[in-house]
Write an enzyme that holds these catalytic residues in place. Structure first.
Site, PDB file in Angstrom:
ATOM      1  N   SER A 102       0.851  -1.186   0.000  1.00  0.00           N
ATOM      2  CA  SER A 102       0.000   0.000   0.000  1.00  0.00           C
ATOM      3  C   SER A 102       0.882   1.230   0.000  1.00  0.00           C
ATOM      4  O   SER A 102       1.972   1.239   0.589  1.00  0.00           O
ATOM      5  CB  SER A 102      -0.901  -0.010   1.249  1.00  0.00           C
ATOM      6  OG  SER A 102      -1.468   1.267   1.459  1.00  0.00           O
ATOM      7  N   ARG A 137     -19.464  -5.474 -47.099  1.00  0.00           N
ATOM      8  CA  ARG A 137     -18.363  -4.929 -46.308  1.00  0.00           C
ATOM      9  C   ARG A 137     -18.995  -3.879 -45.420  1.00  0.00           C
ATOM     10  O   ARG A 137     -19.521  -2.880 -45.915  1.00  0.00           O
ATOM     11  CB  ARG A 137     -17.292  -4.311 -47.211  1.00  0.00           C
ATOM     12  CG  ARG A 137     -16.088  -3.679 -46.515  1.00  0.00           C
ATOM     13  CD  ARG A 137     -15.144  -4.691 -45.886  1.00  0.00           C
ATOM     14  NE  ARG A 137     -14.823  -5.823 -46.719  1.00  0.00           N
ATOM     15  CZ  ARG A 137     -14.036  -5.797 -47.802  1.00  0.00           C
ATOM     16  NH1 ARG A 137     -13.471  -4.672 -48.191  1.00  0.00           N
ATOM     17  NH2 ARG A 137     -13.811  -6.880 -48.495  1.00  0.00           N
TER      18      ARG A 137
END
Length: 482
Positions: free
Chosen positions: A287, A327
């Site tokens: 931490s 497409r």
């Protein structure tokens, strides 16, 4: 100062050299170039490109010759990275073709951008899934060992956050194994097909290319698949995206299974629970403010990946459902980042969960302590099933109702007093002539009410024999995979 590109600063779960090497921009670039180089080899072998062209294109297709960032910027002009890369590749081929062999004729002939990019993404996915499977099998081997080692280690089962029944840690590990093994099976069934359809999926240009030749567009496609180590495709799949959605689903399933393990470890490693702990490593779990903390960082990272995966898989399905025309206008483009991200997350998380499984610290004493918190009340279901049929109706209540009353009264006591209260009230409700002390103690022994826990574990491990043994050629860090 190094690269200004994405290095995973905000995605530490996938910030590893292996993940970067297999899914990063440089890997995408190399895969595209491998397709173009492979196609040149196919054309030359079929007599559709000049002799020696494949060697020239292969030399020009070295990824180190190209600037990925520049290509990415220029890709905005045509909407995909193949177009600017092709321009650069043709320049490189021309510069290297000192004998004027016409090698440039072998570059991209009769292909379209989607052929190249879809096939390149299949290469990328295949390589990533191979590495992913190694970590999956390393994880399952470690979980199988835990399941066997702790087959008789008692713990408490939990339902809707509350203690439910006696359980074993071996069965919990076996169920973890079950999830990861099933997801691994899905990975093994994936196909990575070549894509070859031409400009509109009709193979029109391929038909022209092979006119007068013994080759056909289909034989060339099959040859390209063989050249690249991909699966052949019976037909172009440029608008049918089950290949992509199946891949996304399988990757998300791996992350689901890994996320379950992480969620359990996160809870079971809380100090007030104290049943498990992650493996220690220098600098891990620290931490920035509290020096005493040992955060379960492996599980945190794995859980972060599991929480992201469903949305990415959903993005692939959403794109697939919107592949309009021959497409699509944006749906294809929306696949690319989602697919690459879920590949990276799955590979990154799998490495972490493998390390977690191989080094998991198990605390049987903590498990027994938590099991004992509920005391004999935890066995109420078993006691009721065994004893209720022996009791005569009393005050209008049958045996099951009388025993439910014992439980209800017990729950009114303070938690610390419930164990003694349950024993006292149970003995008052059930005389020794009906339930001898020896039999009562048997019923109140947690080990006597495990059902088929051992057999369930055995059946799970037997169902995935190929996942129960560790891959001999890899380690937790994937060292042998380069």
């Amino acid at each position: 100062m190094g690269s200004d590109g994405d290095v995973g600063l905000l995605s530490p779960v996938s910030a590893s050299p292996l993940v970067g090497a297999l899914t990063g921009d440089r890997a995408v670039l190399a895969a595209i170039l491998a397709v173009e180089s492979g196609w040149a080899a196919v054309l030359e072998k079929a007599g559709l490109a000049p002799g020696g062209a494949a060697a020239v294109v292969a030399s020009a297709a070295e990824a180190g010759r190209y600037d990925a960032a520049d290509i990415a910027r220029r890709a905005q002009g045509g909407g995909n990275p193949v177009i600017p890369l092709l321009a650069d590749l043709r320049e490189q081929v021309a510069a290297l073709d000192t004998g004027n062999s016409g090698a440039g004729k072998a570059v991209h002939t009769s292909l379209t951008s989607q052929d190249v990019l879809d096939t390149a993404l299949m290469l990328l996915a295949r390589n990533t899934v191979e590495a992913l499977l190694a970590d999956v099998k390393g994880t399952t081997a470690a979980l199988a060992a835990l399941a066997e080692q702790h087959a008789d280690t008692l713990c408490v089962g939990r339902s809707l956050t509350q203690h439910s029944l006696p359980f074993t840690f071996g069965l919990r590990a076996a169920q973890w194994f079950h999830g990861v093994g099933a997801a691994g099976r899905q990975l093994e069934t994936l196909q990575f097909p070549v894509q070859f359809g031409g400009a509109a999926g009709t193979l029109a240009a391929g038909t022209v290319l092979t006119s007068g030749s013994s080759a056909t567009p289909f034989s060339l496609a099959d040859a390209l698949a063989s050249q690249l180590g991909l699966a052949p495709a019976p037909a172009p799949w440029h608008t049918n995206r089950l290949t992509i959605t199946s891949l996304g689903h399988a990757l998300a399933s791996v992350l689901d299974a890994c996320g379950k393990i992480a969620a359990d470890v996160l809870f079971l490693s809380r100090p007030e629970v104290g049943e498990l702990a992650e493996p220690r490593a220098a600098g891990r779990g620290v931490s920035s403010a509290m020096p005493q903390k040992q955060n379960p960082v492996l599980s945190v990272l794995v859980r972060s990946a599991a929480l992201q995966a469903p949305a990415l898989a959903a993005q692939l399905h959403l794109a697939a459902a919107n592949f309009n025309d021959e497409r699509p206008d944006g749906a294809w483009h929306a696949e690319w980042p989602a697919l690459r991200q879920v590949l990276a997350l799955a590979l990154g998380a799998a490495g972490h969960v493998r390390e977690l499984a191989e080094g998991l610290q198990v605390f049987p004493d903590g498990m027994r302590r938590n099991l004992d918190l509920a005391g004999p009340l935890l066995l109420a279901e078993g006691v009721g099933a065994a004893v209720a049929p022996l009791l005569e109706d009393k005050d209008g209540l049958n045996g099951k109702q009388q025993l439910q009353g014992v439980v209800d009264q017990t729950l009114q006591a303070q938690p610390a007093e419930q164990a003694a209260t349950y024993r006292k009230l149970l003995r008052e409700a059930v005389p020794a002539s009906v339930l001898p002390d020896v039999r009562l103690e048997e019923l109140l022994n947690p080990a006597s009410y495990l059902g088929e826990a051992a057999e369930i574990s055995r059946r799970i491990l037997a169902a995935y024999p190929d996942f129960a043994n560790s891959p001999a050629d890899t380690d937790a860090n994937g060292a042998s995979r380069g």
